[in-house]
Design an enzyme around this catalytic site. Structure first.
Site, PDB file in Angstrom:
ATOM      1  N   ASP A  15       0.993  -1.385  -0.365  1.00 56.57           N
ATOM      2  CA  ASP A  15       0.137   0.317   0.372  1.00 56.57           C
ATOM      3  C   ASP A  15       0.689   1.099  -0.170  1.00 56.57           C
ATOM      4  O   ASP A  15       1.629   1.099   0.772  1.00 56.57           O
ATOM      5  CB  ASP A  15      -1.060  -0.285   1.415  1.00 56.57           C
ATOM      6  N   HIS A  22      -8.251   5.088   1.792  1.00 60.70           N
ATOM      7  CA  HIS A  22      -7.705   3.680   1.773  1.00 60.70           C
ATOM      8  C   HIS A  22      -8.519   3.072   0.473  1.00 60.70           C
ATOM      9  O   HIS A  22      -9.095   1.933   0.867  1.00 60.70           O
ATOM     10  CB  HIS A  22      -8.078   3.055   3.257  1.00 60.70           C
ATOM     11  N   ASP A  57      -3.757  -1.061  -2.662  1.00 61.49           N
ATOM     12  CA  ASP A  57      -2.901  -2.352  -2.337  1.00 61.49           C
ATOM     13  C   ASP A  57      -2.321  -2.209  -3.690  1.00 61.49           C
ATOM     14  O   ASP A  57      -3.341  -2.386  -5.013  1.00 61.49           O
ATOM     15  CB  ASP A  57      -2.930  -3.959  -2.025  1.00 61.49           C
ATOM     16  N   GLN A  98       3.060   4.394   2.575  1.00 57.92           N
ATOM     17  CA  GLN A  98       2.907   4.185   4.315  1.00 57.92           C
ATOM     18  C   GLN A  98       3.744   2.745   4.833  1.00 57.92           C
ATOM     19  O   GLN A  98       3.543   1.901   5.742  1.00 57.92           O
ATOM     20  CB  GLN A  98       1.738   3.729   4.733  1.00 57.92           C
ATOM     21  N   GLY A 107      18.016  -5.699   0.273  1.00 56.30           N
ATOM     22  CA  GLY A 107      18.700  -7.427  -0.035  1.00 56.30           C
ATOM     23  C   GLY A 107      17.394  -8.415   0.267  1.00 56.30           C
ATOM     24  O   GLY A 107      17.039  -9.093  -1.080  1.00 56.30           O
ATOM     25  N   ASN A 108      15.979  -7.681   0.889  1.00 57.20           N
ATOM     26  CA  ASN A 108      15.175  -8.575   0.477  1.00 57.20           C
ATOM     27  C   ASN A 108      13.996  -7.787   0.869  1.00 57.20           C
ATOM     28  O   ASN A 108      14.151  -6.814   2.392  1.00 57.20           O
ATOM     29  CB  ASN A 108      15.355 -10.231   1.448  1.00 57.20           C
ATOM     30  N   TYR A 237       0.729   0.459  14.350  1.00 57.21           N
ATOM     31  CA  TYR A 237      -0.466   0.479  13.699  1.00 57.21           C
ATOM     32  C   TYR A 237      -0.873   1.275  12.369  1.00 57.21           C
ATOM     33  O   TYR A 237       0.147   2.307  12.574  1.00 57.21           O
ATOM     34  CB  TYR A 237      -2.013  -0.053  14.186  1.00 57.21           C
ATOM     35  N   LYS A 240      -3.411  -2.566   7.947  1.00 57.82           N
ATOM     36  CA  LYS A 240      -3.603  -3.948   8.012  1.00 57.82           C
ATOM     37  C   LYS A 240      -2.904  -4.702   6.882  1.00 57.82           C
ATOM     38  O   LYS A 240      -2.125  -3.987   6.139  1.00 57.82           O
ATOM     39  CB  LYS A 240      -5.307  -4.261   7.931  1.00 57.82           C
ATOM     40  N   GLN A 250      -5.756 -27.978 -10.806  1.00 56.61           N
ATOM     41  CA  GLN A 250      -5.876 -29.559 -11.783  1.00 56.61           C
ATOM     42  C   GLN A 250      -4.516 -30.619 -11.058  1.00 56.61           C
ATOM     43  O   GLN A 250      -3.240 -30.397 -11.259  1.00 56.61           O
ATOM     44  CB  GLN A 250      -5.748 -28.825 -13.358  1.00 56.61           C
ATOM     45  N   ASP A 295     -14.900   1.639   5.423  1.00 51.98           N
ATOM     46  CA  ASP A 295     -13.291   1.276   4.928  1.00 51.98           C
ATOM     47  C   ASP A 295     -13.558  -0.062   4.574  1.00 51.98           C
ATOM     48  O   ASP A 295     -12.620  -1.480   4.170  1.00 51.98           O
ATOM     49  CB  ASP A 295     -12.600   1.946   5.417  1.00 51.98           C
TER      50      ASP A 295
END
Length: 375
Positions: A15, A22, A57, A98, A107-108, A237, A240, A250, A295
């Site tokens: 996000d 949002h 997102d 955010q 690197g990750n 926070y 989320k 399959q 939201d």
């Protein structure tokens, strides 16, 4: 590339700015990410890509030959998010950047904010794959549907009638508080599995594997879920987690319809407004994945793909764009109305122990000195 070759599918999301609030992703952010990934195709870093959205997102879906946790691929995703964040800030979008919780790529992207689901697989003659994208909820929202796909014969008839599936599957479950994992076999350890994953805010299904003797190698995942918890990175926070997942289908695995069937029931998940409420998970096509009522309610999008022998993404097919899921959507709206009538009361609002990383503790702290003993 050809059948039998290894290929990696990576879904990395973040996000990086909502439009407005949002609710959704601005088209210029999608275009910016597409420009970055197009150059990566030209220079051979990736084979193919698609930029999707779910709520606010930005979702990067990529195929390549560099394996999971590749610094090249994660660095590419980080660059795409950084460039899109610049645009988000220019546009004044809400919460610009955010989910990018670190200043520099190391690197990750794991532990840096974005959510990641990746699997390296051996290409089958035909390789159907579904990528799932959720908004306004947490990784544990996948527990029930993934369980039903790979362990519930009332959902997946193949567990009963397909000899390749009859032996069951292995579930890798993570304890995201203690940072430990366990592998459980189904159907033998079905009750043990349910004892854990029913506590969806702590125990989450990370991967599903075939058992020995299955046509697919036992060390190759057939499903993988992002398990990043944003509050563990930020310490507070910031939004989320909005998880993603990749599921193969399959030929000894659940059929496409068995992969989608769990979402016909809009089960209750945690997240929604301010990450602090329980609500139904509503399956929607991508153009309807724009949560607005309180939201929400929480959304899930399913994109269907065939992976070509060259590693190209043939798709997407917007799988929930189907009237067969209208009943699930209607039921989700009824549950939404019912839950909203509770206002600030549990069980609509999350229990206190799950509110620790929201903004509520800051409110309660103001009352601490006003409490006095009861005689």
């Amino acid at each position: 590339m050809a059948v039998g070759d290894k290929i990696t599918i990576s879904v990395i999301k973040a996000d990086i700015g909502g439009w407005p609030g949002h609710s959704r992703v601005h088209p210029q952010l999608v275009e910016t990410a597409e420009d970055v990934l197009s150059k990566a195709v030209e220079d051979g870093t990736i084979i193919d890509f698609y930029v999707a959205t779910c709520g606010d997102d930005l979702q990067l879906i990529m195929t390549h030959k560099r394996g999971v946790d590749s610094p090249d691929i994660h660095g590419l995703a980080w660059k795409a998010f950084e460039e899109a964040t610049k645009v988000a800030k220019e546009l004044g979008l809400y919460g610009a950047g955010q989910d990018l919780l670190k200043d520099a790529f190391s690197g990750n992207v794991r532990g840096m904010g974005p959510g990641v689901a990746e699997m390296e697989i051996t290409l089958r003659k035909s390789e159907p794959v579904v990528t799932f994208h959720m908004d306004k909820t947490e990784p544990g929202a996948f527990n029930l549907p993934i369980f039903r796909m790979f362990a519930d014969p009332f959902n997946t008839a193949g567990l009963i009638i397909d000899p390749k599936m009859h032996m069951g599957f292995r579930f890798e479950v993570w304890d995201i508080l203690e940072h430990k994992r366990v592998i459980l076999n189904t159907p033998e350890e079905l009750y043990d599995l349910l004892a854990l994953i029913g506590a969806k805010s702590r125990y989450v299904i990370k991967r599903v594997y075939p058992k020995p003797g299955h046509p697919i190698p036992e060390n190759e995942p057939v499903a993988v879920v992002s398990t990043e918890k944003l509050y563990e990175v930020a310490g507070e926070y910031v939004g989320k987690d909005d998880p993603v997942a990749i599921v193969r289908a399959q030929s000894g695995l659940p059929a496409l319809g068995e992969v989608l069937e769990p979402f016909a029931f809009p089960h209750l998940v945690s997240g929604w407004m301010r990450g602090s409420h329980n609500g139904p998970l509503m399956p929607v096509p991508m153009h309807q994945a724009n949560p607005t009522r309180f939201d929400g309610p929480p959304r899930v999008v399913a994109l269907g793909w065939q992976i070509s022998p060259e590693g190209k993404l043939v798709g997407p097919v917007d799988l929930f764009d189907d009237p067969a899921f209208d009943y699930a959507r209607q039921k989700a709206l009824e549950i939404t109305e019912y839950m909203r009538r509770h206002g600030p009361f549990e069980p609509h609002r999350l229990p206190l122990e799950e509110m620790e990383y929201t903004t509520l503790p800051g409110v309660l702290k103001r009352l601490t000195d006003r409490f006095e003993p009861i005689e």
